[in-house]
Design an enzyme around this catalytic site. Structure first.
Site, short mmCIF file in Angstrom:
data_model
loop_
_atom_site.label_atom_id
_atom_site.label_comp_id
_atom_site.label_asym_id
_atom_site.label_seq_id
_atom_site.Cartn_x
_atom_site.Cartn_y
_atom_site.Cartn_z
N ASP A 201 0.82 -1.20 0.00
CA ASP A 201 0.00 0.00 0.00
C ASP A 201 0.87 1.26 0.00
OD1 ASP A 201 -2.81 0.92 0.36
OD2 ASP A 201 -2.01 1.85 2.18
N GLU A 243 1.36 -0.41 -5.03
CA GLU A 243 0.44 0.66 -5.35
C GLU A 243 1.28 1.93 -5.35
OE1 GLU A 243 -3.23 3.28 -3.69
OE2 GLU A 243 -1.64 2.56 -2.43
C1 NOJ Z 1 -4.58 2.97 -0.71
C2 NOJ Z 1 -5.72 2.02 -0.57
O1 NOJ Z 1 -6.00 1.45 -1.81
C3 NOJ Z 1 -6.88 2.83 -0.01
O2 NOJ Z 1 -8.07 2.09 -0.03
C4 NOJ Z 1 -6.52 3.32 1.37
O3 NOJ Z 1 -7.53 4.18 1.85
C5 NOJ Z 1 -5.20 4.07 1.37
N1 NOJ Z 1 -4.17 3.44 0.58
C6 NOJ Z 1 -4.68 4.21 2.78
O4 NOJ Z 1 -4.20 2.97 3.23
#
Ligand code: NOJ
Ligand code: CA
Length: 554
Positions: A201, A243
């Site tokens: 993440d 991500e």
């Molecule tokens: C990215 C995630 O995909 C999202 O859903 C989340 O709110 C944020 N990171 C914080 O962890």
């Protein structure tokens, strides 16, 4: 052999355990329920499951606020169930990726609780503090309109703490060697329980310098090498799927020039331009996005996706382009979010038009990389815009026409199941679509099956063919002496295209249609002529179907 890298030709399916299948009837999806559905996933052709956060959490951000990295939230089951699940996947030849959310913890995590109470605790320095309110406190928010600042005052600690996301998600001080060591320990723990890697993440924020005095934060890319090395030492095939919504010119920093950093990243650049291309019926900027993200080490891979659990982020498009996508796919203010995106599911965005859905999936499956499918999109699930923020696209899986779509026996599901209208479970569900050979689900299964037989997409080099029709995307992949070609008509009108194959050796070659019987023979001038229906698509093999015999070893 280099083509042993499983993620280069995988089909990844994203599941949220809490909204997939409830086995014990308490209204919340759980591991036992998910396990009952593994045969379904295997039948669909999925080769890897990406499991969204399932650790103990106050669930203020759908589990992206972790309160214990070494456990399973009791609502979903326990560690024993988790191991049964990874075992069940392994038996069916499916790998498991789990979310690794280490940019921040929940404010309910014992580390944070101790940090705020005891200035001398070792955990104090695991977070990012400032005595005074930093000047930058109102900048850099990720959820504009909902999140007000990136620094909040903690009256126990009597200091401000940094939080890139919501205020209940204090950022970890990832520069602290102890925090880095803990991240490795977390990875090691889950690897031991059978996972093949992590969807990491918020990677740019994990590696970014943090602090009240930091004006122009520098990224510590070397941290990524440390993570990746650790993974390979512990478990050779494990990967990180990051991500990282970053600009193309930093991609190689994330992958590492020799592939020594991240194995996979989601391709946000292509994602946004794909939606623009569909909204404008013009392939040119999508081509540019693919060219801009073309360079990557041989061992690295893009994750290609349409929608995920967040809003469709259009922040990298020019204002006018973004407006075009908004008008086409999310015209009402209620459909938009955070001043940059659309919060709807794919099917309603495309007005449930089967031709457009097929076009979108055919594109996703043939973009350079590995496809990542969001649960429910394979049956064309809709959204519930009455739910706040991103929750509208996180409703339970619709399995059948039974009450609550067969998701739960409880009459209080964790999130309302969509029951009314065209996307309600009486109309959109797995059981009905299983029985209908022409359903979206069965179409998807056939497409996934074919996609797995075309490793050229994940491994090969791509190039574009000139058709003089911007509405038509024509691309070719070459790998190990084989070539495949894909045509996609983004427009609502039929289009005739004429084109020549890129390689001289392919002159005079027929194009064998992989999905239907309409093959293409070259005309006298070695050109092919194809008439595409509105939103039509074609998958061809260049020359014959004896390609397997022609495929070279390297
Ligand atoms: C990215 C995630 O995909 C999202 O859903 C989340 O709110 C944020 N990171 C914080 O962890
Ligand atoms: Ca349950």
């Amino acid at each position: 052999m280099i083509n042993d890298l499983w993620y280069k030709n995988a089909i990844i399916y994203c599941v949220s355990v809490g909204t997939f299948m409830d086995a014990n009837g308490d209204g919340i999806g759980d591991f036992k329920g998910l396990m009952r559905r593994l045969d379904y996933l295997q039948g669909l052709g999925v080769t890897a499951v990406w499991l969204m956060p399932f650790q103990p959490s106050p669930h203020k951000d759908d589990g992206y606020d972790v309160a214990d990295y070494y456990g399973v939230d009791s609502r979903y089951g326990d560690l024993g169930d988790f191991v049964e699940f990874t075992h069940g996947c392994e038996q069916r030849g499916m790998r498991v990726l789990i979310d690794l959310v280490v940019n921040h913890t929940s404010n309910q995590h014992p580390w944070f609780k101790e940090a705020r109470h005891y200035p001398n605790s070792k955990y104090r320095d695991w977070y990012v503090w400032s005595k005074k309110k930093p000047k930058s406190a109102n900048t850099g928010v990720v959820f504009p309109g909902v999140q007000k600042s990136t620094w909040s005052y903690d009256d126990v600690a009597r200091a401000y703490y940094f939080h890139r996301f919501y205020d209940f998600q204090p950022d970890l001080n990832t520069a602290n060697p102890d925090v880095q060591a803990e991240i490795l320990k977390i990875m090691g723990f889950w690897l031991q329980l059978g996972v093949s890697g992590f969807r990491m993440d918020a990677v740019p924020f994990v590696i970014s310098q943090k602090g009240a005095k930091v004006r122009n934060p520098v990224e510590d890319y070397d941290m990524l090498r440390t993570f990746s090395q650790f993974l390979t030492w512990r478990e050779g095939e494990a990967i990180i799927l990051a991500e990282a919504n970053v600009l193309p010119d930093t991609d190689m920093k994330y992958f590492g020039t020799a592939g020594e950093r991240l194995q996979m990243m989601f391709n946000f650049e292509v994602n946004q331009h794909l939606f623009y291309a569909m909204a404008s019926s013009d392939s040119r900027t999508l081509i540019k996005a693919m060219q801009a993200t073309k360079r990557r080490p041989l061992t690295a891979q893009w994750g290609q996706f349409l929608r995920n659990h967040d809003e469709l982020d259009l922040g990298r498009l020019e204002k006018q382009q973004r407006q075009t996508v908004f008008s086409a796919f999310g015209p009402e203010p209620d459909m938009q979010l955070y001043q940059r995106g659309i919060r709807r599911r794919l099917a309603p965005m495309l007005q449930g038009d089967r031709r457009r859905l097929e076009l979108a999936y055919s594109l996703m499956l043939t973009l350079p990389g590995t496809p990542v499918i969001r649960y429910g999109d394979e049956i064309g699930m809709g959204d519930d815009l009455s739910l706040p923020e991103r929750n509208c696209a996180r409703t339970p899986m619709q399995w059948s026409t039974e009450p609550n779509g067969g998701f739960t026996k409880s009459d209080k599901p964790v999130s309302p199941v969509i029951h009314d209208g065209a996307y309600g479970y009486p109309h959109v569900n797995v059981a009905d679509q299983r029985r209908d050979p022409n359903s979206l689900l069965n179409w998807m299964e056939r497409m996934i099956r074919m996609r797995k037989e075309v490793p050229e997409i994940g491994w090969g080099d791509f190039s574009f063919l000139t058709t003089r029709r911007p509405e038509v995307l024509a691309m070719q992949y070459c790998w190990r002496n084989n070539a495949v070609l894909f045509l996609h008509n983004l427009g609502s009108e039929p289009r005739e295209v004429h084109f020549q194959l890129n390689e001289a050796a392919e002159k005079g070659c027929a194009l064998v249609n992989l999905l239907s019987n309409d093959h293409s023979q070259p005309e006298r001038n070695d050109k092919h002529g194809v008439v595409l229906e509105p939103y039509g698509y074609r998958w061809y093999r260049v020359c014959g179907l004896d390609y397997l015999l022609k495929r070279s070893a390297s």
